[in-house]
Design a protein around this motif. Structure first.
Motif, PDB file in Angstrom:
ATOM      1  N   ILE A 279       0.561  -8.888 -12.803  1.00  0.00           N
ATOM      2  CA  ILE A 279       1.043  -7.759 -12.007  1.00  0.00           C
ATOM      3  C   ILE A 279       0.076  -6.580 -12.085  1.00  0.00           C
ATOM      4  CG2 ILE A 279       2.832  -5.984 -11.938  1.00  0.00           C
ATOM      5  CD1 ILE A 279       3.815  -8.501 -10.696  1.00  0.00           C
ATOM      6  N   ASP A 280      -0.532  -6.389 -13.262  1.00  0.00           N
ATOM      7  CA  ASP A 280      -1.407  -5.227 -13.464  1.00  0.00           C
ATOM      8  C   ASP A 280      -2.630  -5.248 -12.560  1.00  0.00           C
ATOM      9  OD1 ASP A 280      -2.018  -7.522 -15.224  1.00  0.00           O
ATOM     10  OD2 ASP A 280      -3.744  -6.311 -15.818  1.00  0.00           O
ATOM     11  N   LYS A 281      -2.974  -6.403 -11.997  1.00  0.00           N
ATOM     12  CA  LYS A 281      -4.150  -6.498 -11.135  1.00  0.00           C
ATOM     13  C   LYS A 281      -3.842  -6.185  -9.672  1.00  0.00           C
ATOM     14  CE  LYS A 281      -6.562  -9.888 -14.022  1.00  0.00           C
ATOM     15  NZ  LYS A 281      -7.193 -11.237 -14.054  1.00  0.00           N
ATOM     16  N   ILE A 282      -2.564  -6.043  -9.346  1.00  0.00           N
ATOM     17  CA  ILE A 282      -2.190  -5.736  -7.963  1.00  0.00           C
ATOM     18  C   ILE A 282      -2.246  -4.230  -7.756  1.00  0.00           C
ATOM     19  CG2 ILE A 282      -0.364  -5.845  -6.225  1.00  0.00           C
ATOM     20  CD1 ILE A 282       0.588  -8.430  -7.448  1.00  0.00           C
ATOM     21  N   THR A 283      -3.095  -3.815  -6.846  1.00  0.00           N
ATOM     22  CA  THR A 283      -3.239  -2.391  -6.526  1.00  0.00           C
ATOM     23  C   THR A 283      -2.975  -2.102  -5.060  1.00  0.00           C
ATOM     24  OG1 THR A 283      -5.631  -2.671  -6.164  1.00  0.00           O
ATOM     25  CG2 THR A 283      -4.913  -2.054  -8.390  1.00  0.00           C
ATOM     26  N   ALA A 284      -2.916  -3.132  -4.221  1.00  0.00           N
ATOM     27  CA  ALA A 284      -2.734  -2.946  -2.781  1.00  0.00           C
ATOM     28  C   ALA A 284      -1.248  -2.929  -2.425  1.00  0.00           C
ATOM     29  CB  ALA A 284      -3.434  -4.068  -2.020  1.00  0.00           C
ATOM     30  N   PRO A 285      -0.846  -2.119  -1.461  1.00  0.00           N
ATOM     31  CA  PRO A 285       0.554  -2.115  -1.006  1.00  0.00           C
ATOM     32  C   PRO A 285       0.963  -3.479  -0.450  1.00  0.00           C
ATOM     33  CG  PRO A 285      -0.656  -0.235  -0.120  1.00  0.00           C
ATOM     34  CD  PRO A 285      -1.675  -1.157  -0.724  1.00  0.00           C
ATOM     35  N   PHE A 286       2.256  -3.774  -0.563  1.00  0.00           N
ATOM     36  CA  PHE A 286       2.748  -5.040  -0.019  1.00  0.00           C
ATOM     37  C   PHE A 286       4.212  -4.904   0.343  1.00  0.00           C
ATOM     38  CE2 PHE A 286       3.570  -5.357  -4.585  1.00  0.00           C
ATOM     39  CZ  PHE A 286       4.867  -5.836  -4.639  1.00  0.00           C
ATOM     40  N   VAL A 287       4.669  -5.824   1.195  1.00  0.00           N
ATOM     41  CA  VAL A 287       6.085  -5.992   1.473  1.00  0.00           C
ATOM     42  C   VAL A 287       6.450  -7.418   1.092  1.00  0.00           C
ATOM     43  CG1 VAL A 287       5.669  -6.589   3.916  1.00  0.00           C
ATOM     44  CG2 VAL A 287       7.939  -5.827   3.187  1.00  0.00           C
TER      45      VAL A 287
ATOM     46  N   LEU B  77       4.577  -4.827  10.594  1.00  0.00           N
ATOM     47  CA  LEU B  77       3.756  -3.926  11.403  1.00  0.00           C
ATOM     48  C   LEU B  77       3.727  -2.517  10.807  1.00  0.00           C
ATOM     49  CD1 LEU B  77       2.055  -3.298  13.894  1.00  0.00           C
ATOM     50  CD2 LEU B  77       4.186  -2.930  15.169  1.00  0.00           C
ATOM     51  N   SER B  78       4.870  -2.054  10.322  1.00  0.00           N
ATOM     52  CA  SER B  78       4.917  -0.720   9.716  1.00  0.00           C
ATOM     53  C   SER B  78       4.023  -0.644   8.483  1.00  0.00           C
ATOM     54  CB  SER B  78       6.353  -0.353   9.350  1.00  0.00           C
ATOM     55  OG  SER B  78       6.412   0.931   8.756  1.00  0.00           O
ATOM     56  N   LEU B  79       4.008  -1.705   7.682  1.00  0.00           N
ATOM     57  CA  LEU B  79       3.121  -1.732   6.515  1.00  0.00           C
ATOM     58  C   LEU B  79       1.667  -1.575   6.943  1.00  0.00           C
ATOM     59  CD1 LEU B  79       2.525  -2.312   3.463  1.00  0.00           C
ATOM     60  CD2 LEU B  79       2.362  -4.737   4.131  1.00  0.00           C
ATOM     61  N   TYR B  80       1.261  -2.330   7.961  1.00  0.00           N
ATOM     62  CA  TYR B  80      -0.129  -2.256   8.411  1.00  0.00           C
ATOM     63  C   TYR B  80      -0.442  -0.881   8.998  1.00  0.00           C
ATOM     64  CZ  TYR B  80       0.296  -7.343   8.000  1.00  0.00           C
ATOM     65  OH  TYR B  80       0.515  -8.606   7.531  1.00  0.00           O
ATOM     66  N   ALA B  81       0.494  -0.336   9.779  1.00  0.00           N
ATOM     67  CA  ALA B  81       0.250   0.969  10.390  1.00  0.00           C
ATOM     68  C   ALA B  81       0.049   2.040   9.316  1.00  0.00           C
ATOM     69  CB  ALA B  81       1.411   1.337  11.310  1.00  0.00           C
ATOM     70  N   GLN B  82       0.893   2.008   8.301  1.00  0.00           N
ATOM     71  CA  GLN B  82       0.766   3.002   7.228  1.00  0.00           C
ATOM     72  C   GLN B  82      -0.515   2.800   6.430  1.00  0.00           C
ATOM     73  OE1 GLN B  82       4.432   3.884   4.900  1.00  0.00           O
ATOM     74  NE2 GLN B  82       5.473   2.501   6.341  1.00  0.00           N
TER      75      GLN B  82
ATOM     76  N   ARG C 150       2.435   4.752  14.580  1.00  0.00           N
ATOM     77  CA  ARG C 150       3.270   3.941  15.473  1.00  0.00           C
ATOM     78  C   ARG C 150       4.704   4.414  15.320  1.00  0.00           C
ATOM     79  NH1 ARG C 150       0.597  -0.137  18.183  1.00  0.00           N
ATOM     80  NH2 ARG C 150       2.519  -0.092  19.386  1.00  0.00           N
ATOM     81  N   SER C 151       5.243   4.945  16.385  1.00  0.00           N
ATOM     82  CA  SER C 151       6.618   5.443  16.362  1.00  0.00           C
ATOM     83  C   SER C 151       7.595   4.453  16.983  1.00  0.00           C
ATOM     84  CB  SER C 151       6.694   6.776  17.117  1.00  0.00           C
ATOM     85  OG  SER C 151       6.250   6.618  18.460  1.00  0.00           O
ATOM     86  N   ASP C 152       7.089   3.259  17.397  1.00  0.00           N
ATOM     87  CA  ASP C 152       7.944   2.306  18.105  1.00  0.00           C
ATOM     88  C   ASP C 152       8.607   1.299  17.182  1.00  0.00           C
ATOM     89  OD1 ASP C 152       5.482   1.221  17.511  1.00  0.00           O
ATOM     90  OD2 ASP C 152       5.385  -0.035  19.308  1.00  0.00           O
ATOM     91  N   VAL C 153       8.376   1.410  15.853  1.00  0.00           N
ATOM     92  CA  VAL C 153       9.055   0.536  14.892  1.00  0.00           C
ATOM     93  C   VAL C 153       9.614   1.402  13.766  1.00  0.00           C
ATOM     94  CG1 VAL C 153       7.665  -1.513  15.361  1.00  0.00           C
ATOM     95  CG2 VAL C 153       6.905   0.099  13.623  1.00  0.00           C
ATOM     96  N   PRO C 154      10.729   0.974  13.162  1.00  0.00           N
ATOM     97  CA  PRO C 154      11.267   1.742  12.030  1.00  0.00           C
ATOM     98  C   PRO C 154      10.237   1.829  10.904  1.00  0.00           C
ATOM     99  CG  PRO C 154      12.841   0.090  12.788  1.00  0.00           C
ATOM    100  CD  PRO C 154      11.552  -0.199  13.485  1.00  0.00           C
ATOM    101  N   ARG C 155      10.156   2.984  10.298  1.00  0.00           N
ATOM    102  CA  ARG C 155       9.202   3.171   9.216  1.00  0.00           C
ATOM    103  C   ARG C 155       9.673   2.420   7.979  1.00  0.00           C
ATOM    104  NH1 ARG C 155       5.054   6.491   7.737  1.00  0.00           N
ATOM    105  NH2 ARG C 155       4.850   6.961   5.508  1.00  0.00           N
ATOM    106  N   LEU C 156       8.821   1.592   7.442  1.00  0.00           N
ATOM    107  CA  LEU C 156       9.122   0.854   6.217  1.00  0.00           C
ATOM    108  C   LEU C 156       8.987   1.798   5.034  1.00  0.00           C
ATOM    109  CD1 LEU C 156       9.664  -1.949   4.867  1.00  0.00           C
ATOM    110  CD2 LEU C 156       7.171  -2.194   4.696  1.00  0.00           C
ATOM    111  N   GLU C 157      10.055   1.946   4.274  1.00  0.00           N
ATOM    112  CA  GLU C 157      10.014   2.828   3.113  1.00  0.00           C
ATOM    113  C   GLU C 157       9.363   2.102   1.944  1.00  0.00           C
ATOM    114  OE1 GLU C 157      10.745   5.998   3.167  1.00  0.00           O
ATOM    115  OE2 GLU C 157      11.292   5.810   5.296  1.00  0.00           O
ATOM    116  N   LEU C 158       8.232   2.613   1.525  1.00  0.00           N
ATOM    117  CA  LEU C 158       7.488   2.031   0.411  1.00  0.00           C
ATOM    118  C   LEU C 158       7.792   2.810  -0.859  1.00  0.00           C
ATOM    119  CD1 LEU C 158       4.064   1.557   2.238  1.00  0.00           C
ATOM    120  CD2 LEU C 158       5.769  -0.209   1.748  1.00  0.00           C
ATOM    121  N   ARG C 159       8.182   2.096  -1.884  1.00  0.00           N
ATOM    122  CA  ARG C 159       8.478   2.740  -3.160  1.00  0.00           C
ATOM    123  C   ARG C 159       7.382   2.413  -4.160  1.00  0.00           C
ATOM    124  NH1 ARG C 159      13.645  -1.130  -4.723  1.00  0.00           N
ATOM    125  NH2 ARG C 159      12.474  -3.093  -4.923  1.00  0.00           N
ATOM    126  N   LYS C 160       7.338   3.175  -5.225  1.00  0.00           N
ATOM    127  CA  LYS C 160       6.330   2.960  -6.258  1.00  0.00           C
ATOM    128  C   LYS C 160       6.974   2.693  -7.621  1.00  0.00           C
ATOM    129  CE  LYS C 160       2.878   5.877  -3.984  1.00  0.00           C
ATOM    130  NZ  LYS C 160       1.942   7.013  -4.126  1.00  0.00           N
TER     131      LYS C 160
END
Length: 662
Positions: free
Chosen positions: A578-586, A641-646, A652-662
């Motif tokens: 897990i410690d090697k993962i630094t990129a956002p994901f869904v 798509l929201s993940l990629y846009a962020q 992109r306002s045409d899809v619900p914003r994916l809430e990313l937590r940390k």
């Protein structure tokens, strides 16, 4: 003149709801009398599979209304779920497996009294109950012969499989003892029986752990006695290191089988005792594929003595083979991928085919005229096809100079283009399996991204089918290495040649592709983000008691026996790094998934908590392995798509914003 706009920001008429409504393809074609029947996906009807028929007047209609769901759960992936025949009075009789309770039902759709389907098999309170697949109707005996999968305990591997005979009169619906067992249970896995034209012999395929069916299978042949039992079962083809995925009889009573004994799945006339099988069209190409579901069909003999075959790289052609001369003539038409489902009736051949410009359709060939036409589930463009991507078939070079096959779909829009000084983002798609293949067909999920200015590359990494046994065995004990390296090599090559933006690369996949995605985020610095769907995240847990029986020993070949190489499991496991993962994901997960259970996702997320890496988790009740419901498909696609846009810095306002937590 095209409007210039940032890649990823383009408007598109291909919405998530449109892509979801067209998800899946027709399958399991067959003839009932002169009529063509098949199953079809219904994402907007709670993801059920409908049974369809084409009337003689060309009318296409559903045989059963919702909520009837024609799908088997044998080996969890299922297989041929129905069989039909025409009674003496000309009316059809169909036997099918209903997904919610897994019982076999008999139904007479044209009966004047309009009676509902009647159950033929009982329920069982033990484990996953009784399941059925690959039925063969024997009306002369008043029975249907098929595979029975019976749970003997509560665990996912507490079960047995045999070929069984079920009375058509419904007497077994409450009485398990009325089911006759025909095979001896010697093999842990079996296919349904194929009966010789004279009714005197039955052949089937069997295999055992730790082999998967693409590793090694045996062809069993038995005599059928007067009382309908199997006598003297003996092995006539295949072996521990020879994969036979299909068998079938010619009208004159000769047994055929597919085999990869030369390194390619080719078609053979099965040997008589003491002789060698005869190759009917020996070529370094595939005439078969992996037996992921029970009852797949890549060939069907015709009454004329010719044989309809699906063949090529990734099964990209339908041909008619003369077994005496070896001459093979391919069917003309636009289709570039044929599914492993064929049926024949007289001079007619029916299958399922698609192309980069058309979704999967039921296609019928008249072998007398050579004319092929769409006869069911016809493709119709839901949007202007100018929005479809223009695919490129590419071969890349990976580590050690090895070839990597891929399909590249650059961003494409009839009215928009990216700035001259900007390179587009790209998403690397890793297919499932991993013993599988991405076919070159129209996929509105791909078009969903490419029409918005995001490129897609489907990678048939080492281990994929369609390129011979040597190519697919590159992954032997190298899962998490070769697949990760090959996907990264394609991504880097696209960036190096100026096709993709090296700072805006993503990776995505489901099931085994979800594993490759998670492993890529651990072991590679190529990607800016990733979409992980119903994945394997803890191979050690998966190799012990956290998956279903069919794949419970798959890791023996993919990584190695867990008891012998435990350190290799820890080294490859995304959960342990897990410690090697630094990129956002869904992370997308079905809560009813028995193959890649949510428990693995829960452990993974618990270790991610508080690490400061943006991520999201979407769990879907009522979804199993692979999403089928339209609402789920829409939410998953929009979240991706929201993940990629962020991540890529696109508004992109045409899809619900994916809430990313940390």
């Amino acid at each position: 003149m095209a409007t210039t706009a940032t890649y990823g920001s383009w408007p598109s008429p291909i919405g998530a709801a449109l892509a979801a409504a067209h998800d899946g393809r027709p399958d399991y074609v067959g003839f009932v009398g002169d009529e063509v029947w098949w199953t079809a996906p219904r994402p907007t009807e709670d993801g059920r599979r409908a049974l369809m028929r084409r009337r003689p007047d060309g009318t296409e209609e559903s045989v059963l209304p919702a909520p009837w769901n024609v799908r088997s759960r044998v080996i969890e992936y299922g297989g041929q779920p129905w069989a039909g025949t025409v009674r003496d009075d000309g009316s059809p009789l169909v036997v099918f497996c209903h997904h919610p309770d897994q019982r076999l039902y008999a139904y007479e759709p044209d009966a004047p009294d309009g009676a509902a389907p009647r159950p033929l098999t009982p329920l069982s309170p033990v484990g996953g109950g009784l399941r059925w697949v690959d039925p063969v109707l024997r009306p002369e005996r008043g029975e249907v012969w098929c595979v029975l999968e019976e749970f003997t305990g509560p665990g996912p591997t507490d079960l047995r499989r045999v070929i069984a005979a079920v009375p058509l009169d419904g007497s077994a619906a409450e009485d398990r003892s009325r089911v006759r067992e025909l095979s001896d249970g010697h093999h842990r896995f079996v296919t349904g029986p194929r009966i010789s034209p004279d009714g005197r012999q039955a052949a089937w395929i069997g295999w055992d752990h730790p082999r998967m069916p693409w590793d090694g299978t045996e062809v069993l042949l038995a005599d059928i006695t007067a009382d309908g039992t199997f006598d003297r079962p003996r092995t006539v083809a295949g072996g521990p290191e020879e994969s036979v995925p299909q068998i079938g009889w010619t009208p004159d009573g000769r047994l055929l089988h597919l085999s990869d004994r030369t390194g390619w799945w080719n078609l053979y006339r099965t040997a008589t005792e003491g002789a060698e099988p005869v190759a009917l069209c020996p070529r370094p190409e595939e005439f078969g594929g992996p037996l992921w579901t029970v009852g797949l069909s890549w060939f069907q003999p015709l009454d004329s003595g010719l044989i309809a075959v699906v063949h090529g790289t990734g099964a990209n052609a339908l041909g008619i083979l003369d077994p005496e001369s070896g001459e093979l003539v391919d069917v003309a038409g636009p289709w570039t991928a044929w599914a492993a489902t064929l049926a024949v009736h007289g001079t007619r051949v029916v299958g399922v085919a698609a192309s980069p410009r058309s979704s999967a359709e039921v296609v019928e060939l008249d072998t007398c005229t050579g004319r092929a036409r769409v006869t069911g589930a016809p493709h119709s463009d839901p949007v202007d096809p100018a929005y479809y991507p223009e695919p490129q078939v590419r071969t890349f070079t990976g580590p050690g100079g090895r070839e990597i096959h891929a399909h590249v779909f650059p961003p494409h829009h009839p009215e928009h283009a990216g700035p001259d000084d900007e390179l587009p983002p790209f998403v690397i798609w890793a297919h499932g399996g991993p013993t599988g293949h991405s076919s070159l067909v129209l996929d509105l999920e791909i078009a969903y991204f490419t029409s918005r200015g995001i490129g897609v590359a489907e990678v048939n990494y080492g281990g994929s089918t369609g390129y011979g046994r040597e190519y697919r065995e590159r992954l032997r004990e190298q899962w998490g290495v070769v697949d990760v390296e090959d996907c990264a090599a394609v991504a880097r090559a696209l960036a190096d040649e100026g096709t993709a933006d090296p700072a805006r690369l993503a990776v995505r996949g489901g099931s085994a592709g979800g594993w490759t995605t998670a492993a890529s985020l651990v072991h590679s610095d190529v990607y800016a983000c990733g979409t992980i769907a119903y994945p394997i995240l803890d191979p050690a847990g998966w190799a012990t008691d956290e998956t279903h029986d069919f794949e419970s020993r798959y890791m023996d070949s993919l990584i190695g026996p867990v008891a012998e190489v435990p350190e290799r499991y820890r080294e490859r496991s995304p959960l342990e790094h897990i410690d090697k993962i630094t990129a956002p994901f869904v992370l997308l997960q079905g809560l009813d998934d028995p193959i890649c259970p949510p428990a693995q996702a829960d452990r993974f997320l618990a270790r991610m908590a508080g690490r400061g890496v943006p991520h999201a988790y979407l769990a879907f009740a009522g979804e199993s392995h692979g999403f089928r419901k339209a609402d789920t498909l829409i939410r998953a696609l929009e979240a991706e798509l929201s993940l990629y846009a962020q991540t890529f810095g696109v508004d992109r306002s045409d899809v619900p914003r994916l809430e990313l937590r940390k």
